[in-house]
Each structure stands twice: as C-alpha cells, then as structure tokens.
Design a protein around this motif. Structure first.
Motif, PDB file in Angstrom:
ATOM      1  N   GLY A 178      -0.891  -0.604   6.947  1.00 25.40           N
ATOM      2  CA  GLY A 178      -2.332  -0.857   7.141  1.00 25.40           C
ATOM      3  C   GLY A 178      -3.108   0.433   7.273  1.00 25.40           C
ATOM      4  O   GLY A 178      -2.786   1.267   8.124  1.00 25.40           O
ATOM      5  N   CYS A 179      -4.085   0.618   6.406  1.00 31.97           N
ATOM      6  CA  CYS A 179      -4.928   1.819   6.473  1.00 31.97           C
ATOM      7  C   CYS A 179      -6.281   1.485   5.851  1.00 31.97           C
ATOM      8  O   CYS A 179      -6.536   0.345   5.471  1.00 31.97           O
ATOM      9  CB  CYS A 179      -4.267   2.995   5.742  1.00 31.97           C
ATOM     10  N   CYS A 194      -6.246   0.057   2.157  1.00 28.56           N
ATOM     11  CA  CYS A 194      -5.832  -1.335   1.975  1.00 28.56           C
ATOM     12  C   CYS A 194      -6.577  -2.250   2.937  1.00 28.56           C
ATOM     13  O   CYS A 194      -6.173  -3.399   3.118  1.00 28.56           O
ATOM     14  CB  CYS A 194      -4.326  -1.473   2.142  1.00 28.56           C
ATOM     15  N   CYS A 199       0.049   3.902   3.120  1.00 23.57           N
ATOM     16  CA  CYS A 199       0.501   3.646   4.494  1.00 23.57           C
ATOM     17  C   CYS A 199       1.844   2.922   4.499  1.00 23.57           C
ATOM     18  O   CYS A 199       2.289   2.488   5.561  1.00 23.57           O
ATOM     19  CB  CYS A 199      -0.544   2.825   5.225  1.00 23.57           C
ATOM     20  N   CYS A 219       0.841  -1.209   0.000  1.00 26.75           N
ATOM     21  CA  CYS A 219       0.000   0.000   0.000  1.00 26.75           C
ATOM     22  C   CYS A 219       0.871   1.253   0.000  1.00 26.75           C
ATOM     23  O   CYS A 219       1.780   1.412   0.819  1.00 26.75           O
ATOM     24  CB  CYS A 219      -0.931  -0.004   1.205  1.00 26.75           C
TER      25      CYS A 219
HETATM   26 ZN    ZN Z   1      -2.706   1.144   3.380  1.00 24.85          ZN
END
Ligand code: ZN
Lengths: 848, 341
Positions: free
Chosen positions: B272-273, B276, B268, B265
């Motif tokens: 992790g965001c 995604c 981020c 991604c």
């Molecule tokens: Zn992300």
C-alpha cells in the motif's frame, strides 16, 4: 455514486467491516474508489463515544452577565443536569420556554475532546478545555456542524431531530461511511441504494429489504384530474401520473435532508426532496408539477382538464427550464407537453412555469420511462448532465416507474400532509413479455473454462433474482424486471456467462495455458525494417524522440520563413479540438523536430535526434487520410563534445564556427543509414526549398525508387523562429520512410574476403569548381570497373595555388583482384585510363 | 702484453658493471669490443710478440673478447629492462580522468517498452498487426458493439473530425475488426499497437495521445481461464516472476465477460502506497472474452469460435516499471528525461 453505509444497511445487512465490503464490491465489479468516514474510525475527526454524545436541552436561560449568551441546561444521560454557556443564535427562540414537551437535542462534546475550531477558516483541530465564561464555569459544549466536521456550517449549534436517548454516542446517530462507487455503464441497475444493496445481497447471501410500496389512496381518482397521451411509444414506453392533493410545502425531515446531503444533493423542500430521495433509493427519476398551474394552463386553452402529451419536439419549440435557461429544442428531444406547450424536457429537466413552489397545494407526480439513446443525446446537446439524465441515459426498466411513484406518493402523504388520489394514471400499452436468456453447462465451460452443473448455474443466477427453469439440460433464466442489460440468443448466453463468472468469483477461475491451434506465422516486414532503422540511427548516435501528432497549420508554418505562403494541402481538422494548439493532424515531423533540437540545445552542447512516425495527408472527402511514415533527423551543436581532451562549447553556450555540426554531419548519418541497409544508387542533388538554406540542401533519391527525401541546413530565417543562436546551423532531414524501406535490396551478395594484397594509388584532379564531386566519382568508378575496390575523397582544395573557378579533388584509390596480385603495370594502366577519361569528359587536369 | 690484456679485461668488466643506461653502454662497446675498440687494438699488436707467444696471446684475446661480449649482452639486457621500466613508469596515466566522450544514441522509452511487450507476446505466438490512427466511427465503435448514442460511449472522450464519421481512434480495438476480417476463418493471435487519442485535458495522469497495445486471440477453444493464464504469464515476464495479478469484473461493450487486471504494486510490493492508493494493486489492463456480436462482425461464427482481447496503455506500464510520475514527460522531447533510459 455515493452510497452511505447507514442507508445501504436499511436495505441489506452488512455482516462485515467497511473495508471488507469495499473489497468485495470491487471484486464483484462495483469498484469502490474511495470511502469517506464521518465521525467513525477512519475519519479525520473520530467522535469517540466517551466524549461525543447526544444531549437533550431541558431549559434555555438568560446569562446573568451577557445579552448575547444564553445558558443551556442539558441532560446527557448521566442522571445529572449540566449547564453550558453558548452564543448559538438558534437557541434564543427557546429562552424561557417550557421545553418539557419539545424534544430539543444537540450533539454535545465533553471537555478534553478534540474538535474542529469553529472560528478558524478551514478545518483546524483544537482541544476543548473548560473555562469560566462571564463568571459561569463552562466545561462542555454543544456543537455546530463545522465543529464536528459534517459541513462548514457554523451559524448555530446543530439541533437533532432524533428520538435517541440522551447520552447516546453521537457515532451511532450521525456517524457514517460513504462509499464512492464507480459504476460502469452496464451497471445502470445499480444507480441507487437499492440497486447496490441487491448486488451486496447476491454476493453475500443476505436477504434484501425493499422499501415499502404500500400507499394510502383516497378521494377522487386521478384519471378525473388529468389525462396522459404518448404519441410515440418508442420514445416513451410508459408514463404514470399520480396526484397528491392538499400538501403543505415545507422543509423535509432532518433524516432525509441528511441522506440527500450524504449522496451529494441539496435539500430544497419536502416535495422536491421526496422526488430526489426516491430517485436515489430506487434509481427511478421523478418530477413533481404544480397541478394547479397545469389546470390554469388547460383552462386558458379552453380545456377542463390538463392533458399531458409526451412527444418529440417540433420545429421552433422552446421553453425556459428549471435552471432559468431559455432553451430551443432539437427534433430528437422528447418533451412533456400540455395544451400550452412544453412543460418539461423528458428525463432531463422540468420547465420553470409549472414547477412546485412554496404555495403549491396539489402535486402531479410524474414517473415515466424514456428511450435511453434520446435522453443521452438531449442531455449532451443541452449540456445538462443531471442525476436524472444520467440514470435515464443508461437505461431503466419501465416496471420501476410505478413502484417509484407509489413510494414517493406515500412519502409525500406522510411528510407533506397530502392525500394521494386514487388510481395512478398509468399509460403502459407496450408492456412486453419478460426476457428469457438461456445457457447450458457446456456453454459456461466454453466461455469461462470452468465446469459447473446446471444446479450450480441456477443457484448463482437466482441470487441475482433470475427465475430459472431447467429444460433439457438448458437453463432458461427469466430476467428480473429491474434490469435491461440482458439480451437473448448468443448475446443473452454471453450476458449470463458474465453474471455467472461475477458471482462465482473471477478469482476462482483457474489460470490455464492456451491449448488452441497456433495461427499461421507471418512476418511483419515493415515493422521489422522500421525497428532495424531505429537501431541503425541509434548506432549512429542519435536519440529517438516521439512528438505529439496534433498540431495547427500555424505551428507547421514555422518551418517556412516568415511571410511564406502556408501549406495549402488540406489538413485533417478536429471538429472538437480540446485546445487551440491542437486542431489538426500533422503534415510534417519537421516542426516538432526543429523545436526539439532548438530547445534541447539550450542545455546541451550537442543535440542529434530522430523520429519515426506518420503524417496525415487528407485525400478526398469522406475517406480516411493517407498515413505515410516519415523519418526525420535533426542535429545542431558541437561536433566534439567538450571536455578535458578537447572540444569546445558548453551547455547553453554554443558558439558559431567552433566545430559546429554542418551539412556533411547530417549527410554522414543518412549515408550510415543507407549503407546500413545496403541501399545503392543514392543521389544527392541541389534543391531549392523554402525551409532550407539555398545551396545547402539536397534532394535525396535512389535509382529505382526515386524520391527518398530532403536534407539540409535549415534556412537561418526559419532556424531563428525556433530560437536557434545566430550562426549555429540547424540541420534537418525528412525522409519518406516507406520509400527508403522500399529501396532496400531484397538480397545483397556477400563478397569473399580478399586473399591477394591491394594496390593503392592517389590521384589529385583539378576540375571546374561547379562540377559536382559525385560526377567525378561516378566516372572514376565506371572506368575502374571490377578491379577498383574503393574510392575515397581525401582532400578538397580551393585557393591561391589554383586558377580562379577551379578546385582540386584528391582521391585514394584501392585496386584489388580476387584471383591474383595486381602488378604495378596493370594498376598504372588503369589509373591512366581513369585520368584520361576525366580529362576528356569533364576537362580535369592531373595535379602535379 | 698478457698482463696488459688482463688489466684491460678487468678494467672493461669494472666499467661495464657501473653502466646504467643505453648511451653509456654504446660508448663502452665502442671503447672495448667495437671494431676500433681496445681489445681489437690488442689483436693488432700481436706482431710485437714472439712467434711462440703469439698462439697463447691470440687464444687469450679471443677468450677475453668472447667473455666481454657475453658480459656486454647480459648487461645490455639488464639495462634495457631497467630503461623500459623507467619509461613505463614515466608514462603512467591518471586512470581516474574521464574517458573521451562518445555520442550514444538511445531509443525512446516508449519504443523500449513496446519492444519488451512485443517480444513477450511474440514468444506466445502473438504477432504485431498495425492499423491507422484515423478511423471510421464504424470501426472504432459500431462494429465493436457500441452503437451511436450508446451510454458506453461515455467511456471514450472522442476527437471527431470535420468529416462525417471519421474520428481519431480512441483505442486500438478497431484493429480487431480489421485483423478478423483479413484473417477469417483462420485462428488469430495478434498484438495491435498504436497511438490513440482521447479528448482529455493534459495532466500528470492523462495525455491527449498515448500508445495502446491491444491483443486479440480467436480460436475454437479459447476460454476465460486461458485469458487469465496468458495475461498472468505476460505480467510475470514483464514485472518479475513473483508478481501477483488480480482480475475483477468490469465492462467493455466488445467483450463479455469483461475484466480489469490489477498487478501487485511494484513500488510497495503490495503493502500500500500513494501510487496504488493504499490498495496494494495497480490497474494495468482491461480484458475479456470477445463479445459474440464482435466475432460476428469480424466474420467468425460465435457459436463455433471464442476469443479473448485485452488492451493496455504502454506509457502507463513504463511509468510503473520505471517509477515515472508524470505522463507529460513522454512527448516532451526533453533529453534530460529521454537520456535516462
Ligand atoms: Zn503501492
């Protein structure tokens, strides 16, 4: 598909966290899209083991001060009994009863825990505090499903059918994680808990625990109660019928209901729930008929026994399905019928007349296999996507039918108290040899780029239950009878290569550079020219747009004045438009262009746009439409952007006659394009077109190529249909891009930079007002010949100083020779020659 | 007379020293050294002197004239440069004022991303091959190993036309068949771009029309490891040299093995965001080894040839690259969006 972890674990051990399981499944092709946690860490409400426990209710007593409350005396594993006050209506039946032999249990939440507020709409968290209720201290609480976040049920407390000891953490009983697995169509074999477990076992090396298949059969054989015929084995390769006698219809046990809810199904009754449960467990859809209803129908037709016939629908046949809808069948629908007509749409839905009901005593259980293409077509035609039709529509191995029938019959026997008749009626005449696919290490390497030896290949395939033999270096893999997706020959080899790659792990396949021979290089001239055209237009200050290509004839009619006859060329029309404004493929890019200019002009003082794209012109029936490329231009607004240096007009407030763009601004862009491409011989002639202002539109053509397009000021009646402010010209052009690109000269000679000075002469000519300027310029150019390097019109005058019907054109002429300095005498002679020719041919007069 | 001459010299020099502008300088020149100036006047008065005195006087007059001229030149230079400075000082602009606006044209972001994609693949020997938007069911499905009523058809919500067997292409894959049939038996490396259509309600994530860029390589020794290497190179070129890729099994009827490629991604950096879905990975393309049936339909013997194919949505790539959160912007023709690229 929803996969509750607790159910999955019944079939395979999962020796790692849910997150890791989800990752591993995704990397093996079973994409886990989401995980829903219930009570366990990860959930919105976690049932912490110290506060959420199982309690056994040992006594229910009257509340001394309130009729609508009772006191529940509970044992929650501490060795001491606790008295709770509750208004749960489902405890009232137990008032004063001896609960010594009733295992009455409920989730209990201890003081200080966070739960959902049962009285508020939605899920609002609250903290449980002890308080006296009508004089009796109440510290803890028995919970409803809503208070735990299991469902929105809050009618009474949740009564648990469980043998676990009081005090057991609730997480261990009801806590779960439900994996939402997205299955591609090829993973038909994974549309069940067992199917997913099989893959998990293969990827982790754990062993698989299949659901039991033993069944206790008793009494008269089923074959003496029912007969089965399949008329077309290509529609239905296998049909089994199992008879379960003397069942008692009632609710299914709580564990089964809970699992069905977790996978998104609604519990109905023990018999129906078993069919659904086994479908979810094994992937084989089942159907339960009321046998006595079938028997009645048979007797009404004069038969002693029901005969089930599987066949294609006949013209005019119909039936009311389980959902109460009267359906008329298509010739491709496969029907389950008896002597009285259809009793089920095979693989899709049963009939209403023969369904299991509260009074059903004898059940005929159908477990069959149908052709996936027909099932898919039927479920689409009747708009009946069901758990069953989705599974059948993706393909199920016929071997599954009998296994599922036995499992379901045994569950019906144990849960509904019936007797399973001996001998399932099993019509499966076409039982074929198992499929054998082959692959060798070279083929693996050729496809995957990795070198494995035959033993490694066999190990990987055996994990997926292929039976493998090695013959002369070639692995012969017998496909297990739970899958139908492996072919033979080169297709089978490719199928095996994929399974090998999946289990080997895509992440372990190295990344290499292509070593293969490069193909011959070919120029894509059309694309290169199109891109250069875009660059020329961008350089001319235009913004590129891209419009939707689906439209309607009515939308496109907006480029004509109201009341005009619409475009009568046939449109390519969608059979299944998704919305009323997208029914056909476009004929023109002018409509979207006009809309784009007008709508952007609401917040911009100047808008200049272009678009390149196809139109779709229908030719004769059955063939593909022509897709010629168009170039459209659109402009409107202020020529000079406003600012402190001058210019006028503000965003959203363009006024007429304040330096607004006109026809010649548009023409200038087109000339920039044709000059940019060195296209010579471009002509602009007046043209009448209903979309354009009469007298302000030009047909553009080129000497060799002919028609190139049309450009002009849009007819005011059309412009106003797009919301253009009155008096502000909307300029638009639509060019046949293929023709324009075709007119590009293949090569254009580069002239040397002149070494000798130029000589300049101005001439002003009075000519008839209706004489096109292009005619004058053409004559000047012809007469001036090689030595006339440039002609520029620098003044156009009409007015008082000239007679009516006349205009004056003033040209700046540049003379230049490549080999000498021109003398005044030479130049004057040439100028006079030009003037004389103009006098002679178009009656021009030299203006003093 | 010599005394008068000396006085004149002193007076002239004194006056010159006080001059600060060009006009006064011109006046001084006229008055003292011009054709009718005081020094010239003095020369005319030479007749008043005796013969003996004349040479001495003449010499002196010339000396003074030259000295004054030199002084004049020097003064003129000073005055001019002072004047120039004054003029420049008064001509100062407020350079912080905005410049005269120029109309700047721009390419649509889809065109820009397509050019990026074409360029990168072009460097790897892949050439652009275009095919029509309106296709036959045969090219779009059947020759790609998707028979009628095959469950895989659920993967493409299709627009059918009122003409039997004619549809709006759901992907650019029918171009694979066209390219193979045109180039067989030569090796192939092509990029197939074009507008595709899906029967889907328009939302922030889905449009009924979208650009797809497909790639096809066919040759004698093309493997899945080549597919991985080539696509990873492409991704690193497009999104940055550090960008990680991930391949996971998937299914397309026209490739086997099939894969989806995820890219770390961008928003981020893989942590992790929301974009995604907290996984750190974003799916950007589907790919796989060309299915033997498809090779055969294209005219290539699957026992001798292998190949790979991949397909990506270019708007989706642009959305990732530029952080656009709504696909509906692309065909909205709104300058407030388009001008940002
Ligand atoms: Zn992300």
């Amino acid at each position: 598909m929803l996969v509750p972890l607790s159910w999955l674990k019944e079939c395979v051990d999962v020796p790692f966290s849910v997150t890791e399981l989800a990752d591993r499944m995704t990397l093996a092709g079973l994409e886990v899209e989401a995980v829903q946690y219930i009570g366990v860490p990860g959930a919105d409400l976690v049932w912490d083991p110290a506060h959420f426990v199982v309690a056994r209710i040992v006594e229910v007593r009257h509340h001394p001060a309130a009729d609508r409350l009772v006191l529940a005396v509970v044992d929650y594993g501490t060795g001491q009994l606790e008295t709770l006050v509750t208004g749960a209506p489902n405890l009232f039946p137990y008032l004063g009863q001896d609960l010594g032999r009733v295992d009455l249990k409920s989730p209990m939440v201890l003081e200080g825990a966070t739960i959902y507020d049962g009285h508020q709409p939605g899920f609002v968290k609250t903290t449980l505090r002890g308080r006296p209720v009508r004089g009796i201290m109440n510290r803890h609480m028995l919970c409803s499903e809503k208070e735990l976040g299991i469902s929105d049920e809050h009618e009474g407390i949740l009564l648990l059918e469980t043998h676990t000891a009081p005090g057991t953490p609730l997480q261990d009983v009801l806590g779960d994680a439900v994996l939402d697995v997205s299955l591609t169509p090829n993973l038909a074999r994974c549309q069940s808990i067992l199917g997913v477990a099989r893959e998990v076992a293969a990827m982790t090396g754990q062993s698989l625990r299949c659901p039991p298949s033993e069944v206790l059969m008793q009494g008269l054989p089923a074959s003496e109660a029912v007969q089965v015929e399949i008329w077309d084995l290509s529609l239905c390769p296998r049909f089994t019928a199992t008879l379960i006698r003397n069942v008692t219809i009632g609710p299914s046990p709580q564990w089964m209901q809970r699992r069905l809810r977790l996978v998104g199904m609604r519990p109905i009754s023990n018999i129906v729930d078993v069919t659904n449960y086994v479908m979810m467990e094994r992937g084989q859809p089942l159907h339960a008929f009321d046998y006595d209803l079938l028997l009645d129908r048979a007797r009404r037709s004069g038969d002693a026994l029901p005969t089930i016939v599987v066949r294609a629908a006949q013209p005019g046949e119909g039936m009311t399905s389980l959902d109460g809808v009267a359906r008329l069948f298509n010739p491709f629908d496969i029907l389950i019928t008896d002597s009285g007509g259809p009793i089920g749409i095979a693989g899709v839905m049963g009939g209403a007349d023969t369904e299991v009901h509260d009074g059903t005593q004898n059940v005929l259980l159908e477990a069959a296999n149908f052709d996936m293409f027909h099932i898919r077509r039927t479920s689409q035609a009747h708009r009946l996507p069901s758990e069953a039709s989705v599974r059948f529509g993706r393909g199920i191995h016929p071997a599954e039918a009998l296994r599922a029938a036995r499992r379901a019959a045994e569950l019906m026997r144990t849960l509904a108290g019936g007797t399973v008749a001996r001998g399932t009626v099993d019509v499966y005449p076409g039982q074929s040899e198992p499929v054998v696919a082959t692959i060798n290490p070279d083929q693996v390497e050729r496809s995957l780029g990795i070198r494995l030896d035959a033993i490694q290949i066999i190990d990987l395939l055996q994990a997926l239950q292929f039976e493998c033999r090695l013959v002369d270096g070639v692995v012969h893999a017998t496909v297990p009878d739970h899958r139908v997706d492996i072919g033979v020959g080169l297709v089978g080899t490719a199928d095996l290569a994929e399974e090998i790659a999946r289990l080997y792990g895509y992440q372990h396949i190295p990344e290499t550079e292509m070593g293969d021979r490069l193909p011959p290089l070919r120029a894509n001239v059309a694309l290169e020219q199109e891109e250069r055209t875009r660059d020329l237009l961008v350089a001319a200050g235009l913004q590129e747009i891209i419009s939707t290509r689906l439209t309607t004839p009515e939308s496109e009619a907006r480029i004509l004045p109201p009341g005009s006859a619409p475009d009568d060329r046939p449109y390519l029309t969608l059979a299944n438009p998704i919305s009323q404004d997208k029914t056909t493929m476009r004929h023109t890019l002018l409509e979207t262009m006009m809309e784009a200019v007008a709508s952007n002009l609401r917040h911009r003082p100047y808008v200049g746009l272009f678009e390149i794209g196809s139109v779709y012109l229908s030719s004769e029936e059955g063939s593909l439409p022509e897709e010629p490329q168009r170039l459209v231009l659109g402009m409107a607004g202020q020529r000079e952007p406003s600012g402190w240096l001058g210019g006028s007009g503000r965003a959203g407030r363009v006024l007429p006659d304040e330096g607004t763009l006109g026809f010649f601004d548009l023409k200038g862009i087109i000339e920039a394009l044709t000059d940019g491409w060195r296209i010579r011989g471009v002509r602009y002639e007046p043209v009448l077109n209903p979309s354009f202002h009469p007298g302000r539109a030009a047909r553009i053509s080129q000497t060799d190529r002919g028609y190139l397009g049309i450009a002009g000021e849009v007819h005011p009646a059309v412009a106003s249909r797009f919301g253009m402010p009155p008096g502000v010209p909307l300029l638009a052009a639509e060019l046949d891009l293929d023709a324009v690109l075709d007119a590009i000269p293949t090569r254009s000679a580069v002239r040397p930079v002149p070494l000798f000075p130029s000589v300049y002469r101005d001439i002003a000519l009075v000519v008839a007002d209706d004489l096109p300027a292009a005619t004058v310029q053409q004559l000047i150019a012809q007469t001036g010949g090689q030595l006339l390097a440039d002609i520029r019109l620098f003044d156009l005058y009409r007015g008082e100083q000239l007679p009516a019907g006349k205009k004056s054109l003033a040209y700046a002429l540049t003379f230049q020779a490549s080999d000498r300095t021109l003398t005044d005498e030479e130049v004057n002679k040439l100028r006079d020659k030009i003037v004389r020719r103009l006098e002679r041919e178009v009656g021009a007069q030299l203006r003093a | 007379m010599l005394e008068q001459l000396e006085q004149l010299r002193l007076e002239a020099l004194e006056k010159l020293a006080a001059i600060a502008d060009g006009e006064a300088l011109d006046g001084w020149e006229k008055r003292f050294i011009g054709r009718k100036g005081a020094v010239t006047e003095m020369t005319r008065r030479v007749g008043e002197l005796s013969k003996d005195e004349r040479p001495e006087f003449g010499r002196r007059v010339n000396e003074i004239k030259q000295a004054l001229s030199a002084a004049y030149e020097a003064r003129a230079a000073t005055v001019q440069s002072a004047e120039m400075e004054r003029r420049l000082a008064s001509g100062a602009l407020d350079v912080s004022l905005p410049g005269r606006p120029k109309l700047l044209g721009r390419l649509h972001p889809s065109t820009q991303i397509l050019r990026d994609i074409f360029r990168i693949w072009g460097d790897m020997g892949f050439q652009v091959y275009r095919s029509p938007d309106v296709e036959t069911d045969e090219n779009n499905f059947q020759l790609l190993n998707i028979p009628p009523d095959h469950p895989a058809r659920d993967m493409w919500a299709t627009f059918y036309t009122t003409r039997e067997g004619i549809i709006l292409r759901t992907h650019t894959s029918p171009g694979q068949i066209r390219a193979m049939r045109q180039y067989c038996p030569e090796p192939i490396r092509v990029i197939l771009p074009g507008m595709c259509y899906r029967y889907e309600q328009v939302t922030a994530r889905h449009e009924t029309q979208f650009y797809q860029v497909e790639g096809l390589a066919v040759g004698n020794q093309i493997t899945m490891s080549d597919l991985k290497g080539t696509l990873s190179s492409f991704t690193r070129r497009l999104f940055g040299p550090e960008r990680e890729t991930r391949f996971r099994p998937s299914y397309f009827p026209f490739t086997e093995p099939s894969a989806e490629m995820d890219v770390e991604c961008i928003l981020c950096e893989g942590k992790g965001c929301a974009v995604c879905k907290q996984t750190g990975w974003v799916e950007i393309l589907g790919c796989g080894m060309v299915h033997p049936v498809v090779l055969q339909n294209g005219g290539y013997d699957p026992a001798k040839y292998t190949g790979f194919a991949f397909g990506m949505g270019s708007e989706r790539i642009a959305m990732l690259k530029y952080g656009i959160n709504d696909i509906r912007y692309f065909w909205s023709n709104d300058l407030r969006f388009l001008e940002q690229f």
